[in-house]
Motif scaffolding. Structure first.
Motif, mmCIF file in Angstrom:
data_model
loop_
_atom_site.group_PDB
_atom_site.id
_atom_site.type_symbol
_atom_site.label_atom_id
_atom_site.label_comp_id
_atom_site.label_asym_id
_atom_site.label_seq_id
_atom_site.Cartn_x
_atom_site.Cartn_y
_atom_site.Cartn_z
ATOM 1 N N ALA A 106 -14.887 29.741 41.086
ATOM 2 C CA ALA A 106 -15.321 30.214 39.762
ATOM 3 C C ALA A 106 -15.717 29.061 38.848
ATOM 4 C CB ALA A 106 -14.210 31.047 39.113
ATOM 5 N N VAL A 107 -15.353 27.824 39.199
ATOM 6 C CA VAL A 107 -15.781 26.685 38.368
ATOM 7 C C VAL A 107 -17.298 26.494 38.417
ATOM 8 C CG1 VAL A 107 -13.561 25.502 38.650
ATOM 9 C CG2 VAL A 107 -15.466 24.931 40.176
ATOM 10 N N TYR A 108 -17.951 27.034 39.451
ATOM 11 C CA TYR A 108 -19.399 26.843 39.589
ATOM 12 C C TYR A 108 -20.214 27.816 38.736
ATOM 13 C CZ TYR A 108 -18.184 24.014 43.697
ATOM 14 O OH TYR A 108 -17.666 23.072 44.547
ATOM 15 N N GLY A 109 -19.578 28.897 38.269
ATOM 16 C CA GLY A 109 -20.310 29.871 37.470
ATOM 17 C C GLY A 109 -21.354 30.589 38.293
ATOM 18 N N GLU A 110 -22.603 30.632 37.778
ATOM 19 C CA GLU A 110 -23.720 31.235 38.503
ATOM 20 C C GLU A 110 -24.623 30.110 39.001
ATOM 21 O OE1 GLU A 110 -25.761 34.220 36.308
ATOM 22 O OE2 GLU A 110 -23.963 35.436 35.992
ATOM 23 N N PRO A 111 -24.420 29.652 40.213
ATOM 24 C CA PRO A 111 -25.165 28.489 40.722
ATOM 25 C C PRO A 111 -26.665 28.740 40.779
ATOM 26 C CG PRO A 111 -23.272 29.011 42.107
ATOM 27 C CD PRO A 111 -23.446 30.155 41.185
ATOM 28 N N GLU A 112 -27.411 27.662 40.594
ATOM 29 C CA GLU A 112 -28.871 27.749 40.656
ATOM 30 C C GLU A 112 -29.375 27.655 42.092
ATOM 31 O OE1 GLU A 112 -30.160 24.586 38.206
ATOM 32 O OE2 GLU A 112 -29.531 25.535 36.325
ATOM 33 N N ALA A 113 -28.551 27.120 42.995
ATOM 34 C CA ALA A 113 -28.984 26.941 44.383
ATOM 35 C C ALA A 113 -27.805 27.207 45.326
ATOM 36 C CB ALA A 113 -29.511 25.527 44.592
ATOM 37 N N TYR A 114 -28.142 27.637 46.533
ATOM 38 C CA TYR A 114 -27.141 27.903 47.571
ATOM 39 C C TYR A 114 -27.521 27.158 48.836
ATOM 40 C CZ TYR A 114 -25.644 31.688 44.532
ATOM 41 O OH TYR A 114 -25.180 32.403 43.471
ATOM 42 N N PRO A 115 -26.562 26.818 49.686
ATOM 43 C CA PRO A 115 -25.119 26.965 49.451
ATOM 44 C C PRO A 115 -24.611 25.973 48.404
ATOM 45 C CG PRO A 115 -25.499 25.781 51.482
ATOM 46 C CD PRO A 115 -26.850 26.215 51.000
ATOM 47 N N ILE A 116 -23.417 26.243 47.896
ATOM 48 C CA ILE A 116 -22.828 25.444 46.820
ATOM 49 C C ILE A 116 -22.034 24.302 47.434
ATOM 50 C CG2 ILE A 116 -21.312 25.506 44.810
ATOM 51 C CD1 ILE A 116 -21.623 28.667 45.027
ATOM 52 N N ASP A 117 -22.406 23.058 47.109
ATOM 53 C CA ASP A 117 -21.573 21.949 47.562
ATOM 54 C C ASP A 117 -20.724 21.437 46.402
ATOM 55 O OD1 ASP A 117 -23.056 20.145 45.986
ATOM 56 O OD2 ASP A 117 -24.322 19.539 47.656
ATOM 57 N N GLU A 118 -19.879 20.469 46.698
ATOM 58 C CA GLU A 118 -18.904 20.012 45.708
ATOM 59 C C GLU A 118 -19.545 19.274 44.535
ATOM 60 O OE1 GLU A 118 -16.702 20.542 49.581
ATOM 61 O OE2 GLU A 118 -18.640 19.685 48.984
ATOM 62 N N GLU A 119 -20.790 18.856 44.694
ATOM 63 C CA GLU A 119 -21.498 18.180 43.608
ATOM 64 C C GLU A 119 -22.351 19.132 42.782
ATOM 65 O OE1 GLU A 119 -20.462 15.159 43.157
ATOM 66 O OE2 GLU A 119 -19.314 15.421 45.014
ATOM 67 N N PRO B 96 -23.411 21.723 39.925
ATOM 68 C CA PRO B 96 -22.952 21.765 38.529
ATOM 69 C C PRO B 96 -21.809 22.754 38.336
ATOM 70 C CG PRO B 96 -25.350 21.854 38.644
ATOM 71 C CD PRO B 96 -24.852 22.003 40.049
ATOM 72 N N THR B 97 -20.865 22.391 37.484
ATOM 73 C CA THR B 97 -19.741 23.270 37.164
ATOM 74 C C THR B 97 -19.960 23.860 35.775
ATOM 75 O OG1 THR B 97 -18.521 21.282 36.483
ATOM 76 C CG2 THR B 97 -18.038 22.182 38.655
ATOM 77 N N ARG B 98 -20.322 25.149 35.764
ATOM 78 C CA ARG B 98 -20.589 25.863 34.513
ATOM 79 C C ARG B 98 -19.941 27.235 34.589
ATOM 80 N NH1 ARG B 98 -26.027 23.311 35.136
ATOM 81 N NH2 ARG B 98 -26.616 25.107 36.397
ATOM 82 N N PRO B 99 -18.615 27.298 34.429
ATOM 83 C CA PRO B 99 -17.922 28.587 34.559
ATOM 84 C C PRO B 99 -18.453 29.622 33.574
ATOM 85 C CG PRO B 99 -16.350 26.762 34.427
ATOM 86 C CD PRO B 99 -17.687 26.199 34.092
ATOM 87 N N ILE B 100 -18.460 30.888 34.004
ATOM 88 C CA ILE B 100 -18.914 31.972 33.135
ATOM 89 C C ILE B 100 -17.763 32.865 32.695
ATOM 90 C CG2 ILE B 100 -21.243 31.970 34.103
ATOM 91 C CD1 ILE B 100 -20.437 34.495 35.701
ATOM 92 N N ASN B 101 -16.530 32.466 33.011
ATOM 93 C CA ASN B 101 -15.372 33.245 32.567
ATOM 94 C C ASN B 101 -14.209 32.289 32.279
ATOM 95 O OD1 ASN B 101 -13.972 32.872 35.237
ATOM 96 N ND2 ASN B 101 -15.669 34.157 35.941
ATOM 97 N N PRO B 102 -13.254 32.734 31.465
ATOM 98 C CA PRO B 102 -12.120 31.863 31.123
ATOM 99 C C PRO B 102 -11.270 31.464 32.328
ATOM 100 C CG PRO B 102 -12.348 33.587 29.492
ATOM 101 C CD PRO B 102 -13.296 33.933 30.619
ATOM 102 N N TYR B 103 -11.203 32.300 33.349
ATOM 103 C CA TYR B 103 -10.465 31.920 34.559
ATOM 104 C C TYR B 103 -11.040 30.631 35.142
ATOM 105 C CZ TYR B 103 -9.192 31.910 39.502
ATOM 106 O OH TYR B 103 -8.770 31.534 40.758
ATOM 107 N N GLY B 104 -12.344 30.624 35.399
ATOM 108 C CA GLY B 104 -12.977 29.427 35.951
ATOM 109 C C GLY B 104 -12.882 28.242 35.014
ATOM 110 N N GLN B 105 -13.030 28.486 33.724
ATOM 111 C CA GLN B 105 -12.945 27.405 32.752
ATOM 112 C C GLN B 105 -11.546 26.802 32.712
ATOM 113 O OE1 GLN B 105 -14.704 24.982 31.200
ATOM 114 N NE2 GLN B 105 -15.888 26.503 30.051
ATOM 115 N N SER B 106 -10.526 27.669 32.778
ATOM 116 C CA SER B 106 -9.144 27.174 32.722
ATOM 117 C C SER B 106 -8.811 26.316 33.935
ATOM 118 C CB SER B 106 -8.163 28.354 32.621
ATOM 119 O OG SER B 106 -8.131 29.119 33.810
ATOM 120 N N LYS B 107 -9.371 26.654 35.083
ATOM 121 C CA LYS B 107 -9.153 25.858 36.292
ATOM 122 C C LYS B 107 -9.924 24.537 36.229
ATOM 123 C CE LYS B 107 -6.589 28.545 39.075
ATOM 124 N NZ LYS B 107 -5.393 28.104 39.825
ATOM 125 N N LEU B 108 -11.145 24.594 35.722
ATOM 126 C CA LEU B 108 -11.946 23.371 35.626
ATOM 127 C C LEU B 108 -11.299 22.371 34.669
ATOM 128 C CD1 LEU B 108 -14.521 21.871 36.453
ATOM 129 C CD2 LEU B 108 -15.694 23.012 34.550
#
Length: 337
Positions: free
Chosen positions: A123-136, A138-150
């Motif tokens: 959830a730290v990735y939010g809505e990714p612009e590209a797939y698959p998602i690697d560890e680099e 961008p981290t743009r969470p779209i909910n407080p759960y993902g934001q709290s973890k980030l």
């Protein structure tokens, strides 16, 4: 160098934490569980593993346990995990997931605990612009759960730089299944995990399963997720700990198989395993759900030598079904006695 430090597992009576405890035991690590039992259950902790009932917000209690058991490593699972609830109750998530983690990290630094493995999320990735998602990505969470973890990830990186804390950050994708030996499973009564809900519906424990959103920009209109068997995830935690103890350096890895399944594909897999249709209702989208989350999982293979043993969707369904069936039978027997 202590190759097998005592490991304190916060949230070790919960779903993923209890499987990690089993994996640590199987690997020969001494384990202590710290859990407030708000969602975890006492019986999920194996015999012979100390269970300390307490809240990680009570840092002095945590410190007493670390000193008393000479803890050398932390696996931190305790926290709140329901995306839709985080949208409705954001401050609960910043308190449970961020503030309480800060106190735990401070306690580790103060007492000289060297190794800290953190249960993070895709959830730290939010809505990714590209797939698959690697560890680099961008981290743009779209909910407080993902934001709290980030936010906790950032605190760990800074604590490592300033205080030498060895950190392993594991970003989970969708976790499913149960221990193949039947020793553990998902016990949370109000769990929202798709496969658990689907097998409960298959057993008549729920009237139906709701498909939340059928109009996403995906091939069949439903959300796509990368699923990982909980036992493979638990094994990844043990490998991450060995990596830190062996001075392999800080770690950030996606935990997934690198392939996605839609909600409807998962439900078809459940129907295949049970041999009959599921009762399914279409429902509106849930707040905070991105259309797709599929990982690139090369790093966890390369750095840790991780080799999943339970990677098929059918096995995730079969082990979850076996656990739910057994739990339902035990519950029925208790009511009859």
């Amino acid at each position: 160098m202590d190759e097998t430090p005592v490991v304190l597992v916060t949230g070790g009576a919960g779903y993923i934490g209890s499987h990690a405890v089993l994996a640590l035991q199987d690997a020969g690590f001494p384990v202590v569980v710290f859990d407030n039992l708000s969602t975890g259950i006492r019986s999920a902790v194996p015999d012979g593993v100390p269970l300390i009932e307490g809240d990680i917000a009570d840092t002095e209690h945590v410190a007493e346990v670390i000193r008393g058991f000479q803890v050398g490593a932390i696996m931190h699972f305790a926290g709140s995990i329901v995306v839709s609830e985080s949208v409705e109750k954001p401050l609960k998530y910043y308190r449970n997931n961020t503030q309480n983690s800060l106190g735990l990290i401070e306690t580790c630094v103060r007492l000289g605990v060297k190794h800290f493995i953190f249960s993070s999320t895709a959830a730290v990735y939010g809505e990714p612009e590209a797939y698959p998602i690697d560890e680099e990505s961008p981290t743009r969470p779209i909910n407080p759960y993902g934001q709290s973890k980030l936010m906790t990830e950032h605190m760990l990186r800074d604590a490592s730089a300033a205080h030498g804390l060895n950190t392993g950050i594991l970003r989970y994708f969708n976790v499913a299944g149960a221990d193949p030996a039947g020793r553990a499973g998902q016990n949370t009564p109000a769990a929202t995990h798709l496969i658990k809900v689907a097998v409960q519906a298959a057993l008549g424990l729920r009237p139906a399963i709701s498909v939340f959103g059928t109009d996403y920009d995906t091939p069949d209109g439903t959300c796509i997720r990368d699923y990982i068997h909980v036992s493979d995830l638990a094994d990844a935690h043990v490998l991450a700990l060995r990596h830190l103890v062996g001075k392999g350096g800080n770690l950030l890895v996606n935990c997934a198989y690198g392939r996605g399944f839609s909600v409807r594909e998962v439900l078809k897999a459940v129907e295949k395993v049970i041999g009959r249709p599921l009762p399914v209702d279409d429902a509106p989208r849930r707040a905070g759900d991105p259309p797709a989350l599929v990982a690139k999982a090369d790093r966890i293979h390369g750095l840790l030598g991780w080799k999943p043993a339970h990677g098929s969707l059918e096995e995730m369904v079969e082990t979850a079904l076996a656990w739910e069936r057994r739990s339902a039978e035990e519950s029925k027997a208790r009511r009859a006695s």
